[in-house]
Design an enzyme around this catalytic site. Structure first.
Site, mmCIF file in Angstrom:
data_model
loop_
_atom_site.group_PDB
_atom_site.id
_atom_site.type_symbol
_atom_site.label_atom_id
_atom_site.label_comp_id
_atom_site.label_asym_id
_atom_site.label_seq_id
_atom_site.Cartn_x
_atom_site.Cartn_y
_atom_site.Cartn_z
ATOM 1 N N CYS A 114 61.338 -24.499 2.245
ATOM 2 C CA CYS A 114 61.585 -25.894 1.863
ATOM 3 C C CYS A 114 63.068 -26.230 1.806
ATOM 4 O O CYS A 114 63.458 -27.367 2.047
ATOM 5 C CB CYS A 114 60.917 -26.192 0.523
ATOM 6 S SG CYS A 114 61.392 -25.058 -0.790
ATOM 7 N N ASP B 248 20.095 -61.624 -8.117
ATOM 8 C CA ASP B 248 20.526 -61.048 -6.835
ATOM 9 C C ASP B 248 19.655 -61.519 -5.682
ATOM 10 O O ASP B 248 19.334 -60.754 -4.772
ATOM 11 C CB ASP B 248 20.519 -59.507 -6.903
ATOM 12 C CG ASP B 248 21.366 -58.963 -8.036
ATOM 13 O OD1 ASP B 248 22.329 -59.618 -8.408
ATOM 14 O OD2 ASP B 248 21.034 -57.869 -8.547
ATOM 15 N N HIS C 237 27.606 -56.855 -4.584
ATOM 16 C CA HIS C 237 26.515 -56.056 -5.152
ATOM 17 C C HIS C 237 26.421 -54.741 -4.377
ATOM 18 O O HIS C 237 26.351 -54.747 -3.142
ATOM 19 C CB HIS C 237 25.192 -56.811 -5.049
ATOM 20 C CG HIS C 237 24.049 -56.097 -5.722
ATOM 21 N ND1 HIS C 237 23.878 -56.098 -7.084
ATOM 22 C CD2 HIS C 237 23.037 -55.351 -5.212
ATOM 23 C CE1 HIS C 237 22.806 -55.397 -7.393
ATOM 24 N NE2 HIS C 237 22.278 -54.926 -6.277
#
Length: 889
Positions: A696, A142, A106
């Site tokens: 690169c 709950d 929950h």
């Protein structure tokens, strides 16, 4: 343990996967029925593993458990039920059946915010602490005993999305799995929930009379579902993207909101609302009842498409009837082209309107953009009344007198055709690597800014003129953009030099020069992106025809690195625009300034609002949100392999968006004894030291045949000593500063590692003792295959030389290919047969033969293996941005 997982969503899927990794047996997965033919992610994952999946639409009828459903559940033999985000009501016959019972996740700190929408209520109440609870299920809502809780801080501008992604999802999955582990070990507590502090939330009535903080909490707590709204001008308007502001903008138009303590103000930053404490909050986006979402700053412009009432005189100057002689009566819905008009009729229409109303200067595209009579006449009347005037582009420049010129640099985000501050006014300093001083403050994009930019790009694609523009006109605008870039090339190169450390002359030729070439090249492709016809069996006798069309895919996100800030932007953006897409681009955080200058030039070239959006910011925040965003359909990334893998995963999970990746490299360069030594030395130097090694495709490792090894090294050292290190704006400088301090420090560490491993340091390896981030060009020899510097990329001016035995071609190829990277490679030899053999055997996307660093806008560029996939540049780039639509007639 034997576990039944009862739940749904990506959260349920992750819990399921982690439980299996922990060695538990999942005996059944119980989830919701397929929606629109698509299974829930939890069901998909379980079905892939062959785990029994049950998709019950309900477990109870009129409060009573359905016997057949319960029987199917009990047949699995589960010893524990785990309920991660379960939205169904599960009967107690199921909850209490396993010997270990049932546990539920929950998303609140129980007993606070019991019931549904717990995350929303955490924000609505302005809680400073949030978190989750795993508890033992009982017959209450709950109310069961607590097994485990975890808490987190709630930031003042957190939304349901941010708190969920930052904490409740990742930590919630871990917490649920930990709870199961405790149960398996017999260590799981059962802590009775206290009644003190327990809350059950209900729907609150609309109440605009709140403090600014309470209004802000209400808006962010309801974002995006169900949405906080108010009635404005007689229609329901929903608010999104709220933030508290200390100094609210006051220049704008007032907007009456019933029940509010005072009118709101529509400003360039958004809609300012005031609480009953006179403090302010800023709302970024608004949504109307018909679903249309706009930037709040555009509220009073949102109705610009509404019809204007024409005077009798204005009604008479339309000339369609004299052109469309085949149409009996011209109606509002009459379409110019569907009624038979051709391109010559467009020219005639434009010229006749000019004769009848000299104040109405039309372009051909005005007709193509307004094809119905109603749209056309409205457009003409707005022009006559001066209501369509383009808003002046407002730029808050940072100006500097440098390099014998005045450079004017935008420093704010560029969203929907405007330079704007980031949400909350957040900024950071971009640093000049030549001396380490700050150039200026740059707006730091937040998640809400990303959402706003993507929404603008989506609207520009789906509703704006860009999506309706014919390809040739689109190309004309891109050509105009390239021309403007050329007019500003010295300014762009100067900005590139002070923001990235690029040597000015190199920036002028390559960083900027190739960017201009790229836009011109792809502008020429706009009207040449076409499909094909396909012969099929049914073509005869059924006369069926199959053909494909190339269509743009929508919003493209672009994330670029810091080594070539403008050129990387051009390589990826130009093709996207040529194909008809819209773009949201994140420049590297350390080099944002040329991208923002580009945004200004794009606006001045006439690209419609929303087509280009630029968001300086962090990769973790902006890049991640672009990867996750459901409205982004393609993402192009250049950067590290590690981040590329993460982006690829995020793109797959979010909406299976297209991805192209240009990632790390360790490019081998093989120099044979029969090479042209002068050329090999010159190009070998360039292969490593070009652009300070921040390249690169730089040669990450040189293999030199033993017969010429010593001579080659000697020649390189002589040339290195001649290199001038210094101010990149000095025309005689060969080697400028490294891009930023963190990279400089990594280079020093990289070289120290090489020394410790036993490689021979011939020269360099240290920071130059002067202000700024300067690093000595470095040369290592005797580098063995197992060493770190032989395998990993330095991305700096570090030459790594390894020797190979004379004539042993296959062995040096084996060593050259013994890397997970495959971006580029090279070979130097006078023997053409050897060159062809080596180039065929090298596993790399590009092989240079007797040259290096030669790229061209017409030649595709991309890597193999973990250097990525997809191509920049050339016609191949256009394979990624349009999509094939197959038509069967």
């Amino acid at each position: 343990m034997k576990i039944a997982v009862i739940g749904q969503s990506l959260f349920g899927q992750e819990v399921y996967k982690e439980l299996r990794k922990d060695g538990h047996t999942i005996v059944g997965v119980f989830t919701i029925p397929d929606k629109d033919g698509k299974a829930d992610p939890l069901a998909t994952e379980a079905e892939k593993d062959g785990v029994p999946v049950f998709k019950f639409p309900r477990w109870r009828v009129k409060g009573q458990a359905i016997p057949e459903v319960v029987a199917q559940y009990k047949a699995t033999g589960a010893e524990l039920n785990v309920l991660p985000f379960c939205s169904q009501f599960i009967p107690m016959e199921v909850i209490d059946h396993p010997k270990h019972g049932s546990i539920i996740y929950h998303p609140s700190l129980l007993p606070r915010h019991r019931g549904a929408s717990a995350i929303n209520w955490t924000l609505i109440h302005g809680d400073r602490k949030g978190g989750f609870t795993v508890f033992w299920a009982d017959d209450g809502l709950d109310t069961g005993p607590i097994l485990l809780q975890r808490e987190c801080d709630v930031d003042p501008n957190d939304t349901v999305n941010t708190i969920y992604k930052r904490f409740l999802f990742p930590e919630g999955v871990k917490g649920t799995v930990e709870a199961v582990r405790l149960i398996a070990e017999g260590k799981a507590p059962r802590i009775t929930q206290p009644q003190e502090g327990a809350t059950y939330e209900c729907i609150q009535k609309k109440d605009n009379s709140k403090s600014a903080e309470a209004l802000h909490n209400w808006i962010r707590g309801n974002d995006k579902v169900p949405g906080a709204w108010a009635e404005v001008d007689g229609q329901k308007v929903t608010f999104y993207g709220s933030s508290l502001v200390d100094n609210s903008p006051t220049n704008g138009q007032p907007l009456e909101i019933p029940g509010a303590s005072q009118p709101g103000i529509v400003t360039k930053a958004g809609l300012v609302l005031f609480g009953n404490d006179s403090k302010a909050l800023l709302v970024k986006n608004l949504q109307f009842e018909d679903g249309k979402m706009i930037a709040a700053a555009q509220y009073f412009n949102s109705g610009s498409s509404a019809a204007v009432e024409l005077t009798e005189e204005e009604k008479t100057f339309a000339v369609w009837q004299s052109i469309l002689t085949n149409v009996t009566e011209i109606e509002d819905s009459t379409d110019f082209f569907k009624s038979g008009a051709a391109s010559m009729d467009v020219v005639r229409l434009v010229e006749e309107v000019k004769l009848r109303a000299s104040g109405c200067q039309l372009q051909n595209e005005d007709v193509y953009m307004n094809t119905t009579f109603q749209d056309f006449i409205q457009m003409c009347v707005r022009k006559l009344r001066g209501e369509d005037g383009e808003e002046e582009l407002v730029v808050d420049y940072v100006s500097k007198n440098i390099n014998n010129m005045t450079i004017k640099m935008p420093h704010q985000l560029f969203i929907n055709g405007e330079f704007v501050d980031a949400d909350g006014g957040k900024t950071y300093k971009t640093i000049n690597p030549t001396d380490g001083t700050a150039i200026c403050d740059v707006s730091l994009a937040q998640i809400s800014d990303v959402d706003r930019a993507v929404a603008a790009a989506k609207e520009a694609f789906e509703e704006g003129e860009w999506g309706r523009m014919n390809p040739r006109d689109r190309g004309r605008l891109i050509y105009r953009l390239a021309d403007l870039m050329e007019e500003h090339q010295e300014e762009l190169a100067t900005i590139e030099a002070i923001d990235s450390g690029a040597v000015y002359t190199l920036a002028l030729k390559t960083h900027v020069g190739m960017s201009i070439q790229t836009f011109r090249y792809f502008a020429g492709w706009c009207d040449k992106i076409q499909g094909s016809t396909i012969p099929i069996n049914q073509a005869r006798p059924n006369r069926n025809l199959t053909f494909t069309k190339k269509e743009p895919i929508g919003v493209c996100a672009i994330v670029i690195p810091w080594n070539y800030p403008l050129m990387m932007l051009a390589w990826k953006t130009a093709a996207c625009l040529a194909a008809g897409n819209t773009v949201v681009l994140k420049p590297a955080q350390v080099t944002p300034l040329t991208a923002l200058k580009f945004a200004e030039l794009a606006a001045r070239a006439g690209l419609p609002k929303g087509v280009v959006n630029i968001l300086p910011g962090s990769g973790a925040l902006v890049g991640q949100r672009l990867s996750d965003h459901p409205d982004v359909r393609k993402l192009g990334f250049t950067g590290s392999t590690e981040i590329g893998k993460h982006i690829m995963k995020s793109c797959a999970v979010s909406n299976v968006k297209k991805v192209s990746l240009e990632l790390g490299g360790k490019s081998p360069l093989i120099i044979f004894g029969d090479c042209d030594m002068d050329k090999a030395v010159r190009m070998g130097m360039s292969s490593v030291f070009f652009n300070k090694g921040e390249n690169c495709i730089a040669a990450g490792r040189l293999f030199v045949e033993d017969t010429i090894h010593d001579q080659f090294v000697k020649r390189v050292v002589e040339e290195v000593k001649k290199m001038k290190i210094g101010d990149p704006l000095d025309r005689s400088t060969d080697h400028g500063p490294q891009n930023h301090k963190a990279h400089l420090d990594k280079l020093v560490e990289y070289c120290q590692t090489g020394i410790k491993e036993g490689a021979t340091l011939v020269c360099g390896s240290k920071q130059v003792q002067r202000p700024g981030f300067f690093f000595e060009p470095t040369l290592f020899t005797d580098v063995q295959d197992h060493m770190y510097i032989a395998k990993e990329e330095s991305f700096g001016p570090v030459m790594i030389i390894s020797k190979f035995k004379s004539g042993d071609v296959d062995d040096v190829l084996r060593r050259a290919n013994a890397t997970e990277y495959g971006l580029a490679s090279g070979v130097f030899t006078r023997d053409i047969s050897k060159a062809l053999y080596v180039s065929e055997k090298l596993n790399a996307g590009t092989v240079f033969v007797n040259t290096y660093n030669k790229t061209d806008v017409a030649s595709p560029f991309g890597g193999f293996k973990q250097s990525g996939f997809g191509k920049d540049l050339g016609e191949k780039n256009l394979e990624h941005t349009p999509a094939d639509k197959i038509n069967l007639k």
